[in-house]
Enzyme design. Sequence first.
Site, PDB file in Angstrom:
ATOM      1  N   LEU A  46       0.794  -1.296   0.039  1.00 45.59           N
ATOM      2  CA  LEU A  46      -0.025   0.057   0.018  1.00 45.59           C
ATOM      3  C   LEU A  46       1.051   1.282  -0.212  1.00 45.59           C
ATOM      4  O   LEU A  46       0.221   2.325   0.260  1.00 45.59           O
ATOM      5  CB  LEU A  46      -0.762  -0.161   1.151  1.00 45.59           C
ATOM      6  CG  LEU A  46      -1.694  -1.270   1.327  1.00 45.59           C
ATOM      7  CD1 LEU A  46      -1.851  -1.927   2.606  1.00 45.59           C
ATOM      8  CD2 LEU A  46      -3.239  -0.876   0.765  1.00 45.59           C
ATOM      9  N   THR A  54       8.195   5.412  -6.505  1.00 47.07           N
ATOM     10  CA  THR A  54       7.712   4.470  -5.198  1.00 47.07           C
ATOM     11  C   THR A  54       6.819   3.339  -5.727  1.00 47.07           C
ATOM     12  O   THR A  54       6.896   2.344  -5.424  1.00 47.07           O
ATOM     13  CB  THR A  54       6.732   5.329  -4.318  1.00 47.07           C
ATOM     14  OG1 THR A  54       7.270   6.380  -3.736  1.00 47.07           O
ATOM     15  CG2 THR A  54       5.768   4.484  -3.406  1.00 47.07           C
ATOM     16  N   ALA A  98      -1.778  -2.791  -4.079  1.00 49.21           N
ATOM     17  CA  ALA A  98      -3.022  -1.955  -4.099  1.00 49.21           C
ATOM     18  C   ALA A  98      -2.765  -1.051  -5.378  1.00 49.21           C
ATOM     19  O   ALA A  98      -2.327  -0.001  -5.344  1.00 49.21           O
ATOM     20  CB  ALA A  98      -2.774  -1.062  -2.726  1.00 49.21           C
ATOM     21  N   TYR A 157       1.205   9.142 -11.064  1.00 50.75           N
ATOM     22  CA  TYR A 157       0.548   8.081 -10.321  1.00 50.75           C
ATOM     23  C   TYR A 157      -0.167   7.030 -11.088  1.00 50.75           C
ATOM     24  O   TYR A 157       0.196   5.830 -11.064  1.00 50.75           O
ATOM     25  CB  TYR A 157      -0.574   8.792  -9.537  1.00 50.75           C
ATOM     26  CG  TYR A 157      -1.415   8.009  -8.478  1.00 50.75           C
ATOM     27  CD1 TYR A 157      -0.800   7.410  -7.238  1.00 50.75           C
ATOM     28  CD2 TYR A 157      -2.762   7.542  -8.899  1.00 50.75           C
ATOM     29  CE1 TYR A 157      -1.645   6.791  -6.390  1.00 50.75           C
ATOM     30  CE2 TYR A 157      -3.484   6.702  -8.082  1.00 50.75           C
ATOM     31  CZ  TYR A 157      -3.011   6.488  -6.679  1.00 50.75           C
ATOM     32  OH  TYR A 157      -3.664   5.767  -5.850  1.00 50.75           O
ATOM     33  N   THR A 210     -12.109   5.283  -1.672  1.00 49.67           N
ATOM     34  CA  THR A 210     -12.427   4.888  -0.278  1.00 49.67           C
ATOM     35  C   THR A 210     -12.060   5.696   1.018  1.00 49.67           C
ATOM     36  O   THR A 210     -11.119   6.591   0.711  1.00 49.67           O
ATOM     37  CB  THR A 210     -11.500   3.651  -0.022  1.00 49.67           C
ATOM     38  OG1 THR A 210     -11.636   2.651  -0.959  1.00 49.67           O
ATOM     39  CG2 THR A 210     -11.795   3.067   1.398  1.00 49.67           C
ATOM     40  N   ARG A 254      -8.245  14.608  -0.418  1.00 52.32           N
ATOM     41  CA  ARG A 254      -9.164  14.007  -1.218  1.00 52.32           C
ATOM     42  C   ARG A 254     -10.724  14.483  -0.671  1.00 52.32           C
ATOM     43  O   ARG A 254     -10.872  15.059   0.359  1.00 52.32           O
ATOM     44  CB  ARG A 254      -9.103  12.620  -0.926  1.00 52.32           C
ATOM     45  CG  ARG A 254      -8.090  11.839  -1.954  1.00 52.32           C
ATOM     46  CD  ARG A 254      -7.841  10.577  -1.395  1.00 52.32           C
ATOM     47  NE  ARG A 254      -7.129  10.150  -0.266  1.00 52.32           N
ATOM     48  CZ  ARG A 254      -6.729   9.033   0.020  1.00 52.32           C
ATOM     49  NH1 ARG A 254      -6.934   7.869  -0.936  1.00 52.32           N
ATOM     50  NH2 ARG A 254      -5.854   8.971   0.975  1.00 52.32           N
TER      51      ARG A 254
END
Length: 345
Positions: free
Chosen positions: A96, A115, A137, A168, A198, A209
């Site tokens: 994650l 990453t 993830a 990303y 989520t 977010r």
Amino acid sequence: MAGEVLAFGPNCSAEFALHGGKEKSVLVAGGAGFLGSHICARLIAAGRRVICLDNLMTGSLRNVRELAESRNFCFRLHDVIDPIWLDEPISEIYNLACPASPEKYQRDPLHTFQTSVRGAENLLMLAQAKGARILQASTSEVYGDPEISPQQESYRGAVNTFGPRACYDEGKRAAETLFYEFSAHRGLEVRVARIFNTYGPKMAHDDGRVVSNFIVQALMGQPITVYGDGSQTRSFCYVDDLVDGLMALMASPPDCSSPMNLGNPGEFTVLELAQKVLAKTGSHSPIVFSALPTDDPRQRRPDITRARERLGFNPRVALDQGLDATIAYFSGVMGSISEPFKQVS
Ligand SMILES: NC(=O)c1ccc[n+]([C@@H]2O[C@H](COP(=O)([O-])OP(=O)(O)OC[C@H]3O[C@@H](n4cnc5c(N)ncnc54)[C@H](O)[C@@H]3O)[C@@H](O)[C@H]2O)c1
């Protein structure tokens, strides 16, 4: 510090590594973040030994503070971009480790891309060395700004390779490729979850977010910033449901190794979300509209047929119920929140 892992906390002694009996640990990379800390908590509650590895870039030790009292929990400070070695036997790895909010991942796009890609490769090599199963993830962002709705796993996406979200989106797409190449050529047992939006307790208040921002803005009496006219849609999954799905996927049989959408298919406009948050908090914050960010997707909705059939995945927490729990969480931590922040959906 390549290859070294700095450990701290009462249970991160050599004893943890050497005297854990025959029981293997679960490694949660990114375990001090929002989703990772919920997974760590679930695993500890189930009696598993957990190594939480994180560079604390967007996560916080506060998220795992209570777990540090468990003899089965160990925190290790490490950036997954650097090679990883752990002495402990490990049976499962959750990857994650990656900032998830556009505002955060766009601060250092090269680090975000590394990453996703180099971090995934380092964890895959660790999984190979340990004979561990590894779960990635991944994200609905691999579908970009989708031309079809809902999105099935077979949809290949409409992604911009060089826009501000590319570090990303394309990093996560490349990571999926790495996972499947390690599976095909090195025999690794891999699982790939494509996670849709989520939310829930333990999101950072300045995460960027939409759910956390609207709630914190409403609680602080600041204007609620809606991008565009707010007619863009999102599907919001409560964290407990998502964690159920991730753990079921990790435990699933080998024929579940292809990508699996996980999310809640309920679809709401961003404006509807803002209005719900205002009603639930009793806030008098005005709603203000500003320009849509570049490549902001118009619509997001998962087709979760596969996860329903293969995992019995069935999100149970309705948006109203999940918002109540999340608002209660942020109300409780409001004392430590003082800075203004930006919002990205
Ligand atoms: N929450 C969502 O809606 C959502 C949706 C799709 C995908 N995901 C994915 O789930 C994962 C967790 O997301 P989250 O919402 O918990 O985000 P988060 O930012 O709260 O957690 C990410 C964690 O990874 C750590 N991290 C970041 N870069 C790292 C690095 N180089 N080395 C070590 N640790 C690093 C951070 O410090 C943080 O603790 C991410 O990979 C994200 O892409 C989340």
